[in-house]
Structure formats: structure tokens, C-alpha cells
Scaffold this motif. Sequence first.
Motif, short mmCIF file in Angstrom:
data_model
loop_
_atom_site.label_atom_id
_atom_site.label_comp_id
_atom_site.label_asym_id
_atom_site.label_seq_id
_atom_site.Cartn_x
_atom_site.Cartn_y
_atom_site.Cartn_z
N VAL A 124 0.83 -1.21 0.00
CA VAL A 124 0.00 0.00 0.00
C VAL A 124 0.86 1.26 0.00
CG1 VAL A 124 -1.64 1.34 1.37
CG2 VAL A 124 -2.00 -1.10 1.04
N LEU A 125 1.86 1.31 0.87
CA LEU A 125 2.69 2.51 0.97
C LEU A 125 3.50 2.75 -0.30
CD1 LEU A 125 3.97 2.29 4.66
CD2 LEU A 125 2.09 3.64 3.75
N SER A 126 4.18 1.72 -0.78
CA SER A 126 5.04 1.90 -1.95
C SER A 126 4.24 2.14 -3.22
CB SER A 126 5.95 0.68 -2.12
OG SER A 126 5.18 -0.50 -2.28
N SER A 127 3.17 1.39 -3.43
CA SER A 127 2.39 1.54 -4.65
C SER A 127 1.68 2.89 -4.70
CB SER A 127 1.37 0.40 -4.77
OG SER A 127 2.01 -0.85 -4.82
N SER A 128 1.13 3.33 -3.57
CA SER A 128 0.45 4.63 -3.55
C SER A 128 1.44 5.77 -3.75
CB SER A 128 -0.30 4.80 -2.23
OG SER A 128 0.60 4.77 -1.13
N LEU A 129 2.63 5.66 -3.18
CA LEU A 129 3.63 6.72 -3.34
C LEU A 129 4.09 6.83 -4.79
CD1 LEU A 129 5.33 8.85 -1.92
CD2 LEU A 129 7.04 7.09 -1.46
N VAL A 130 4.38 5.69 -5.41
CA VAL A 130 4.81 5.72 -6.82
C VAL A 130 3.67 6.16 -7.72
CG1 VAL A 130 5.73 4.33 -8.70
CG2 VAL A 130 6.53 3.95 -6.37
N GLY A 131 2.45 5.69 -7.44
CA GLY A 131 1.30 6.13 -8.24
C GLY A 131 1.07 7.62 -8.12
N PHE A 132 1.26 8.18 -6.92
CA PHE A 132 1.13 9.63 -6.73
C PHE A 132 2.19 10.38 -7.54
CE2 PHE A 132 2.60 13.28 -4.08
CZ PHE A 132 1.55 14.13 -4.37
N ALA A 133 3.41 9.86 -7.56
CA ALA A 133 4.47 10.51 -8.33
C ALA A 133 4.16 10.49 -9.82
CB ALA A 133 5.80 9.81 -8.06
N PHE A 134 3.69 9.37 -10.34
CA PHE A 134 3.36 9.30 -11.77
C PHE A 134 2.16 10.17 -12.12
CE2 PHE A 134 5.63 5.05 -12.08
CZ PHE A 134 6.61 5.53 -12.94
N ALA A 135 1.24 10.36 -11.20
CA ALA A 135 0.01 11.09 -11.50
C ALA A 135 0.18 12.60 -11.36
CB ALA A 135 -1.13 10.61 -10.59
N ARG A 136 1.00 13.06 -10.40
CA ARG A 136 1.01 14.49 -10.08
C ARG A 136 2.36 15.17 -10.23
NH1 ARG A 136 -3.89 16.27 -10.88
NH2 ARG A 136 -5.47 15.11 -9.71
N ILE A 137 3.43 14.44 -10.32
CA ILE A 137 4.75 15.06 -10.44
C ILE A 137 5.19 14.99 -11.89
CG2 ILE A 137 7.15 15.01 -9.68
CD1 ILE A 137 6.25 13.77 -7.09
N ARG A 138 5.40 16.14 -12.50
CA ARG A 138 5.81 16.20 -13.90
C ARG A 138 7.34 16.26 -13.98
NH1 ARG A 138 1.37 14.97 -13.75
NH2 ARG A 138 -0.47 15.95 -14.68
N PHE A 139 7.93 15.30 -14.65
CA PHE A 139 9.37 15.29 -14.85
C PHE A 139 9.66 14.64 -16.19
CE2 PHE A 139 8.15 11.54 -12.49
CZ PHE A 139 8.80 10.51 -13.12
N ARG A 140 10.83 14.90 -16.72
CA ARG A 140 11.19 14.39 -18.04
C ARG A 140 11.32 12.86 -17.99
NH1 ARG A 140 16.21 17.11 -21.02
NH2 ARG A 140 14.69 18.83 -20.88
N GLY A 141 10.66 12.22 -18.93
CA GLY A 141 10.71 10.77 -19.02
C GLY A 141 9.71 10.05 -18.14
N SER A 142 8.78 10.78 -17.52
CA SER A 142 7.81 10.12 -16.63
C SER A 142 6.90 9.17 -17.41
CB SER A 142 6.97 11.17 -15.91
OG SER A 142 6.25 11.96 -16.84
N ARG A 143 6.50 9.58 -18.61
CA ARG A 143 5.62 8.71 -19.40
C ARG A 143 6.35 7.44 -19.82
NH1 ARG A 143 0.83 9.21 -21.95
NH2 ARG A 143 0.46 7.96 -23.81
N GLY A 144 7.61 7.58 -20.22
CA GLY A 144 8.38 6.40 -20.61
C GLY A 144 8.60 5.45 -19.44
N LEU A 145 8.89 6.01 -18.26
CA LEU A 145 9.06 5.16 -17.08
C LEU A 145 7.76 4.46 -16.70
CD1 LEU A 145 11.34 7.37 -14.81
CD2 LEU A 145 11.97 5.29 -16.04
N PHE A 146 6.64 5.17 -16.88
CA PHE A 146 5.35 4.56 -16.57
C PHE A 146 5.06 3.39 -17.51
CE2 PHE A 146 0.64 4.52 -16.97
CZ PHE A 146 0.35 4.14 -15.67
N LEU A 147 5.34 3.58 -18.80
CA LEU A 147 5.14 2.48 -19.76
C LEU A 147 6.10 1.33 -19.48
CD1 LEU A 147 4.66 4.52 -23.07
CD2 LEU A 147 2.90 3.43 -21.66
N LEU A 148 7.33 1.65 -19.07
CA LEU A 148 8.29 0.60 -18.73
C LEU A 148 7.81 -0.18 -17.51
CD1 LEU A 148 11.04 -0.75 -19.19
CD2 LEU A 148 12.04 1.00 -17.70
N MET A 149 7.24 0.53 -16.54
CA MET A 149 6.70 -0.15 -15.36
C MET A 149 5.54 -1.06 -15.74
SD MET A 149 3.99 -0.01 -13.02
CE MET A 149 3.30 1.59 -13.38
N LEU A 150 4.65 -0.58 -16.63
CA LEU A 150 3.53 -1.41 -17.05
C LEU A 150 3.99 -2.64 -17.82
CD1 LEU A 150 0.86 1.21 -18.23
CD2 LEU A 150 0.91 -0.09 -16.10
#
Length: 238
Positions: A124-150
Motif C-alpha cells: 500500500v505505501l510503496s504503490s500509492s507513493l509511486v502512483g502519486f508521483a506518476f500522477a502528479r509530479i511532472r518530470f522528463r521521461g515520466s511517461r516512458g518510465l510509466f510504460l516501462l513499469m507497465l
Amino acid sequence: MDLVVGRACTYRDYSAYKQSMGAYRGTEVMNRTLWKLLQYAILFAGAAILLLPLWWMLVVSLETPERAGAAITGGTDLSLWPPSPQWGNYPQALREMGSVPWQGFLNALANSIVVTVLVVIGTVLSSSLVGFAFARIRFRGSRGLFLLMLSTMMLPGQVTIIPLFLLFRNLGWIDSLLPLIVPAFFGNAFFIFMYRQFIAQIPESLLEAAKVDGYTLLGIWWRIILPLCRPVTAICAV
């Protein structure tokens, strides 16, 4: 006279129309009732088929060792309920786990509780924290990292089981609970995706108001995001 005849015809037509509509509605209600009964019958039959192995397991567990062994090998048929249920089979089986009475069962129960609680907390803690970062923190390569995670969800467990075993062996974690607990604190791809999709629907104005009140990103995640993500957390915990 013509007016009276016209009204009489209109009344007869209305009465016939009302009777036909009543018959149609009655037929429609009957069809709906029959369709619901058919649906319930299919669901009941499916539930009975799924519960039959569990019922057979319960009946065998309450039989004597001789009758249970004969039933498993096909030597005899079981009744719907044992004639003399052996309720002492359950405490006897739990008591004889391990070399010391009850110690094996208590150790297994304690290990299950520890692993379950820590895995739920870590996931719960780790997944929610990473999900929050992908949803609300804008940084270069975030979309690519999200697709790599998926993409990691497409890897079958048979591919990673040997590398994970070698990793745990080199870390000295063999014959311990650490391989079951520690990976949960590094997130789960499926739950990260669920948290990310849920957090993305939270209004941005709510987070902006929290920033105005002086909350940091960790404070927003802990005090605002996690309480709002209770539905996803419930799914993740279960």
C-alpha cells in the motif's frame, strides 16, 4: 345524436385499448419473471457445481480414516453427510503438525500473520507513493518510465524465478521470510497503475490548496491522497 355515438365509440375503443395494454403488460411481467427465474436457476446450478468440491472435501475430512481412504481411492461412495462426523480430526491434524504438538501450527500461523501484515503495509505505501508521483509530479521521461513499469506485468513468473532465487541466495535470505516481505516495499505494477489512475481524477485545486497551507509533497500524499484512496487501498489490501 352523432356526438353521443362518437363518444360511445371512443369509450369502446379506449376500453379495448386498455384491455389489450393490460394483457400486454401482464405478458411482459410474466416473461420478465420467467427470465429472472431462469437466470437464478443457472446461477444456482453454477454455484452448486463450484461448491461441490468444497462440500466433498468437508465430508471426507469428517469421515473416519478408513472410510476417507476408501472414498479417495474410489472404493466406496460417500453420503451427503457422514453418519458419525469425526470433529476431532481437525484438532488432531493441527496438533500433529511438526515434531512438537501444536508448535508447527502456531509457527505457521505466526508466520502467516507477520508476512500478511507487512506485505499489505509495504504494498500500500510503496504503490500509492509511486502512483502519486506518476500522477502528479511532472518530470522528463515520466511517461516512458510509466510504460516501462507497465511492461513488467507482461513478464511471467517463470522468467524471473531463477534470477530472484540467485539474488536472494547471494543476499543470504534463503530459509527466511525476507524474500516474501521485502519485495512488497518496492511496489506492485498493477496496484501502481490503479493508484495512478485514481489519483489522476482528484481535482488539482485540492492539491494546490494543500500547497498553500504549507504541505510538502510527502505531506500531501500522507494526509490527503492516502485518505482519498481508500477504495483502491481496500482492493490492494484484499
